[in-house]
Write a protein that holds these residues in place. Sequence first.
Motif, PDB file in Angstrom:
ATOM      1  N   VAL A  74      84.293  15.085  17.919  1.00 34.35           N
ATOM      2  CA  VAL A  74      83.129  16.131  17.856  1.00 34.35           C
ATOM      3  C   VAL A  74      83.786  17.242  16.959  1.00 34.35           C
ATOM      4  CG1 VAL A  74      81.932  17.687  19.393  1.00 34.35           C
ATOM      5  CG2 VAL A  74      82.969  15.568  20.398  1.00 34.35           C
ATOM      6  N   ILE A  76      78.686   9.623  19.457  1.00 30.63           N
ATOM      7  CA  ILE A  76      80.306   9.628  19.333  1.00 30.63           C
ATOM      8  C   ILE A  76      80.962   8.488  19.938  1.00 30.63           C
ATOM      9  CG2 ILE A  76      82.307  11.054  19.360  1.00 30.63           C
ATOM     10  CD1 ILE A  76      80.188  12.496  17.706  1.00 30.63           C
ATOM     11  N   THR A  78      83.728   9.431  15.597  1.00 25.76           N
ATOM     12  CA  THR A  78      84.796   9.128  16.757  1.00 25.76           C
ATOM     13  C   THR A  78      85.169  10.649  17.042  1.00 25.76           C
ATOM     14  OG1 THR A  78      86.452   9.045  15.464  1.00 25.76           O
ATOM     15  CG2 THR A  78      85.566   7.161  15.959  1.00 25.76           C
TER      16      THR A  78
END
Length: 258
Positions: free
Chosen positions: A166, A85, A164
């Motif tokens: 979660v 991420i 970018t």
Amino acid sequence: MIKMMVRPRWVAALLLALGVAAAFALLGHWQLERAIESGVVVERSTEQAQPLAEVAQPDGGVTQVATGQMVTADGTWVAGDETLITTRINGGIQGFWVVSHFQTEASASIAVARGWAPDQAAAEAVIAALQDAPETGPVTLTGRFLTGEAPELPDPDGDSMELTKVAPSALINLWADFTDGSVYSAYIVDAAAPAGLDVIDSPVPEVDQSLNWLNIFYAIEWVVFAGFAVFLWYRLVRDALEREQEDAEAAEAVSVHT
């Protein structure tokens, strides 16, 4: 003026006006209590870890009370489902998160943010190490339970596979052997971090202590309405008195001319 006010008709009207004013005042008091209640700080023991199953259930929403709660969960890591991420801030520095797939003893899946790295190479090296030497066997996970983030469309000028956020709804599409099992619409920030990663900053959730100004505005409105009810009675009495005086003056003028 006083003689007009004490007439039975206007005394009854005054009692009615006072009753209406009292009702408005009670409504204002109720709105004020609502505003105060909304500003009361409800203490939550977020730092005392609770079993995940007692905080939230899979395949459902996340309550406000559950968000930010430290939890524990027994289960296993699902090897090969590590995800990178990007653009994650840790200690004021932008870097990368490594997110893993954790399966609880109840066979429910949840994403876990394992740790942070300052550069992509370091994060990818940890992912490679976790995949080359997968962590097998049951473990007890401890971390902060947070609401899943909404997925974002990829940058049309960038990497279409870059993540970018979660977002569990996006991660389950990347987990290799995930089919249609139970999954949490949230994720856990691990309180520990594997070798090569820093522990992710996960501060105690802030408590909203702001008053509900809309309720306060309504309370003021009801007080104004209460005052207006009494003022309206006063104006009616005054108008009635002025009409009587005008009628008396007109009658006197007629008698003088005759």
